[in-house]
Design a protein around this motif. Structure first.
Motif, PDB file in Angstrom:
ATOM      1  N   HIS A 163       9.104  -5.754  -7.205  1.00  0.00           N
ATOM      2  CA  HIS A 163       8.980  -5.854  -5.107  1.00  0.00           C
ATOM      3  C   HIS A 163       9.246  -4.139  -4.479  1.00  0.00           C
ATOM      4  O   HIS A 163       8.356  -4.671  -4.117  1.00  0.00           O
ATOM      5  N   ASN A 164       9.131  -3.513  -5.753  1.00  0.00           N
ATOM      6  CA  ASN A 164       8.595  -2.528  -4.671  1.00  0.00           C
ATOM      7  C   ASN A 164       8.031  -1.577  -5.842  1.00  0.00           C
ATOM      8  O   ASN A 164       7.949  -0.070  -5.188  1.00  0.00           O
ATOM      9  N   PHE A 165       7.177  -1.987  -6.417  1.00  0.00           N
ATOM     10  CA  PHE A 165       6.278  -1.482  -6.826  1.00  0.00           C
ATOM     11  C   PHE A 165       4.906  -1.126  -7.024  1.00  0.00           C
ATOM     12  O   PHE A 165       4.859  -1.773  -5.863  1.00  0.00           O
ATOM     13  N   ASN A 166       4.833   0.069  -6.467  1.00  0.00           N
ATOM     14  CA  ASN A 166       3.077   0.803  -6.465  1.00  0.00           C
ATOM     15  C   ASN A 166       2.597   1.170  -7.695  1.00  0.00           C
ATOM     16  O   ASN A 166       2.672   2.483  -7.953  1.00  0.00           O
ATOM     17  N   PHE A 167       1.534   0.757  -7.558  1.00  0.00           N
ATOM     18  CA  PHE A 167       0.668   1.636  -8.334  1.00  0.00           C
ATOM     19  C   PHE A 167      -0.084   2.588  -8.122  1.00  0.00           C
ATOM     20  O   PHE A 167      -0.090   3.741  -8.677  1.00  0.00           O
ATOM     21  N   ILE A 168      -0.256   2.781  -6.806  1.00  0.00           N
ATOM     22  CA  ILE A 168      -0.981   3.743  -6.423  1.00  0.00           C
ATOM     23  C   ILE A 168      -0.222   4.463  -4.851  1.00  0.00           C
ATOM     24  O   ILE A 168      -0.388   3.522  -4.112  1.00  0.00           O
ATOM     25  N   LYS A 169      -0.116   5.154  -5.125  1.00  0.00           N
ATOM     26  CA  LYS A 169       1.379   5.460  -3.295  1.00  0.00           C
ATOM     27  C   LYS A 169       0.160   6.371  -2.412  1.00  0.00           C
ATOM     28  O   LYS A 169       0.130   6.308  -1.507  1.00  0.00           O
ATOM     29  N   SER A 170      -0.953   6.421  -2.527  1.00  0.00           N
ATOM     30  CA  SER A 170      -1.388   8.040  -2.148  1.00  0.00           C
ATOM     31  C   SER A 170      -2.670   7.553  -0.793  1.00  0.00           C
ATOM     32  O   SER A 170      -3.205   6.877  -1.814  1.00  0.00           O
ATOM     33  N   LYS A 171      -2.234   7.745   0.167  1.00  0.00           N
ATOM     34  CA  LYS A 171      -3.378   7.903   0.838  1.00  0.00           C
ATOM     35  C   LYS A 171      -5.141   7.915   0.852  1.00  0.00           C
ATOM     36  O   LYS A 171      -5.871   7.078   0.704  1.00  0.00           O
ATOM     37  N   ALA A 172      -4.694   8.758  -0.122  1.00  0.00           N
ATOM     38  CA  ALA A 172      -6.033   9.986  -0.272  1.00  0.00           C
ATOM     39  C   ALA A 172      -6.567   9.411  -1.535  1.00  0.00           C
ATOM     40  O   ALA A 172      -8.012   8.731  -0.988  1.00  0.00           O
ATOM     41  N   SER A 188      -4.948  -6.735  -5.332  1.00  0.00           N
ATOM     42  CA  SER A 188      -3.050  -5.928  -4.986  1.00  0.00           C
ATOM     43  C   SER A 188      -2.980  -4.575  -4.334  1.00  0.00           C
ATOM     44  O   SER A 188      -2.246  -4.571  -4.086  1.00  0.00           O
ATOM     45  N   LEU A 189      -4.080  -3.780  -4.490  1.00  0.00           N
ATOM     46  CA  LEU A 189      -3.931  -2.492  -4.005  1.00  0.00           C
ATOM     47  C   LEU A 189      -3.059  -2.859  -2.588  1.00  0.00           C
ATOM     48  O   LEU A 189      -3.040  -1.682  -2.166  1.00  0.00           O
ATOM     49  N   LEU A 190      -4.445  -3.671  -1.833  1.00  0.00           N
ATOM     50  CA  LEU A 190      -4.644  -3.529  -1.406  1.00  0.00           C
ATOM     51  C   LEU A 190      -3.122  -4.249  -0.389  1.00  0.00           C
ATOM     52  O   LEU A 190      -2.664  -3.833   1.001  1.00  0.00           O
ATOM     53  N   GLN A 191      -2.708  -5.503  -1.342  1.00  0.00           N
ATOM     54  CA  GLN A 191      -1.257  -5.955  -0.197  1.00  0.00           C
ATOM     55  C   GLN A 191      -0.218  -4.469  -0.580  1.00  0.00           C
ATOM     56  O   GLN A 191       0.687  -5.030   0.301  1.00  0.00           O
ATOM     57  N   GLN A 192      -0.614  -3.897  -1.591  1.00  0.00           N
ATOM     58  CA  GLN A 192       0.421  -2.408  -1.747  1.00  0.00           C
ATOM     59  C   GLN A 192       0.314  -2.323  -0.210  1.00  0.00           C
ATOM     60  O   GLN A 192       1.600  -1.425   0.029  1.00  0.00           O
ATOM     61  N   GLU A 193      -1.241  -1.635   0.041  1.00  0.00           N
ATOM     62  CA  GLU A 193      -0.533  -0.866   1.306  1.00  0.00           C
ATOM     63  C   GLU A 193      -0.603  -1.862   2.526  1.00  0.00           C
ATOM     64  O   GLU A 193       0.318  -0.757   3.216  1.00  0.00           O
ATOM     65  N   ASN A 194      -0.854  -3.105   2.686  1.00  0.00           N
ATOM     66  CA  ASN A 194      -0.108  -3.610   3.484  1.00  0.00           C
ATOM     67  C   ASN A 194       1.483  -3.645   3.765  1.00  0.00           C
ATOM     68  O   ASN A 194       2.449  -3.663   4.929  1.00  0.00           O
ATOM     69  N   LYS A 195       2.495  -3.886   2.680  1.00  0.00           N
ATOM     70  CA  LYS A 195       3.648  -4.109   2.354  1.00  0.00           C
ATOM     71  C   LYS A 195       4.305  -2.749   2.797  1.00  0.00           C
ATOM     72  O   LYS A 195       5.280  -2.505   3.034  1.00  0.00           O
ATOM     73  N   ARG A 196       3.356  -1.446   2.280  1.00  0.00           N
ATOM     74  CA  ARG A 196       4.414  -0.122   3.282  1.00  0.00           C
ATOM     75  C   ARG A 196       3.952  -0.137   4.224  1.00  0.00           C
ATOM     76  O   ARG A 196       5.067   0.730   5.053  1.00  0.00           O
ATOM     77  N   ARG A 197       2.929  -0.576   5.154  1.00  0.00           N
ATOM     78  CA  ARG A 197       2.442  -0.609   6.389  1.00  0.00           C
ATOM     79  C   ARG A 197       3.952  -1.986   6.947  1.00  0.00           C
ATOM     80  O   ARG A 197       4.240  -0.558   7.619  1.00  0.00           O
ATOM     81  N   ILE A 198       4.390  -2.899   6.484  1.00  0.00           N
ATOM     82  CA  ILE A 198       5.065  -3.629   6.962  1.00  0.00           C
ATOM     83  C   ILE A 198       6.693  -3.490   7.011  1.00  0.00           C
ATOM     84  O   ILE A 198       7.518  -2.990   7.541  1.00  0.00           O
ATOM     85  N   ASP A 199       6.661  -1.969   5.939  1.00  0.00           N
ATOM     86  CA  ASP A 199       7.965  -1.261   5.659  1.00  0.00           C
ATOM     87  C   ASP A 199       8.092  -0.868   6.936  1.00  0.00           C
ATOM     88  O   ASP A 199       9.787  -0.276   7.139  1.00  0.00           O
ATOM     89  N   LYS A 200       7.370   0.310   7.079  1.00  0.00           N
ATOM     90  CA  LYS A 200       7.420   1.295   7.972  1.00  0.00           C
ATOM     91  C   LYS A 200       7.470   0.241   9.355  1.00  0.00           C
ATOM     92  O   LYS A 200       8.099   1.023  10.283  1.00  0.00           O
TER      93      LYS A 200
END
Length: 155
Positions: free
Chosen positions: A40-49, A136-148
């Motif tokens: 559920h909270n898996f992040n393949f690439i955490k870095s915005k850079a 998948s990476l886009l969904q992870q980024e979007n989830k981080r935005r929702i978490d914020k």
């Protein structure tokens, strides 16, 4: 070599679309396990850079401005009165399905690299990356935005 490249690319597109169906089925089975909560909270690439470096911003623009925006209507934020936890859940389903699809096609690419040739296998990975890994990476980024957003709402 050009023939292998073209045929591998076409095969990769076909296999990537097939992988979406396989992934939906496997994800629905995985959903019923206790292991799913760890994903559920898996992040393949955490870095915005790194996301910026690999061009995820451009991929997001393509999704927003093409027919791909019509695929998963459950993860749209159109108004402020939407349940963010429901959207995050749907994003997680999509993210994990695309990761399963990516792994599925990658296995085929490895097998085809050995049986047909490395150019064929690498050509399969191009559409696989664009149709499975990047979503998948886009969904992870979007989830981080929702978490914020959720964090701001709590404070």
């Amino acid at each position: 070599m050009t023939k292998e490249l073209v045929l591998g690319f076409i095969f990769g597109i076909s296999l990537s679309f097939i992988s979406w169906l396989v992934a939906i089925i496997l994800n629905s089975l995985l959903l019923k396990t206790s292991y799913y909560t760890r994903l559920h909270n898996f992040n393949f690439i955490k870095s915005k850079a790194i996301n910026e470096l690999i061009g995820l911003r451009y991929f997001k623009w393509i999704v927003r401005n093409s027919f791909f925006k019509l695929f998963n209507q459950k993860i749209k934020l159109e108004n402020t009165k939407v349940d963010l936890s429901t959207i995050r859940y749907e994003m997680t389903l999509s993210e994990i399905s695309h990761l399963i699809g990516f792994l599925f096609v990658t296995i085929f690419a490895i097998i085809k690299s050995l049986s047909v040739g490395p150019v064929f296998g690498l050509a399969i990975m191009i559409p696989n990356t664009l149709l499975n890994l990047y979503p998948s990476l886009l969904q992870q980024e979007n989830k981080r935005r929702i978490d914020k957003l959720n964090d701001r709402a709590r404070h």
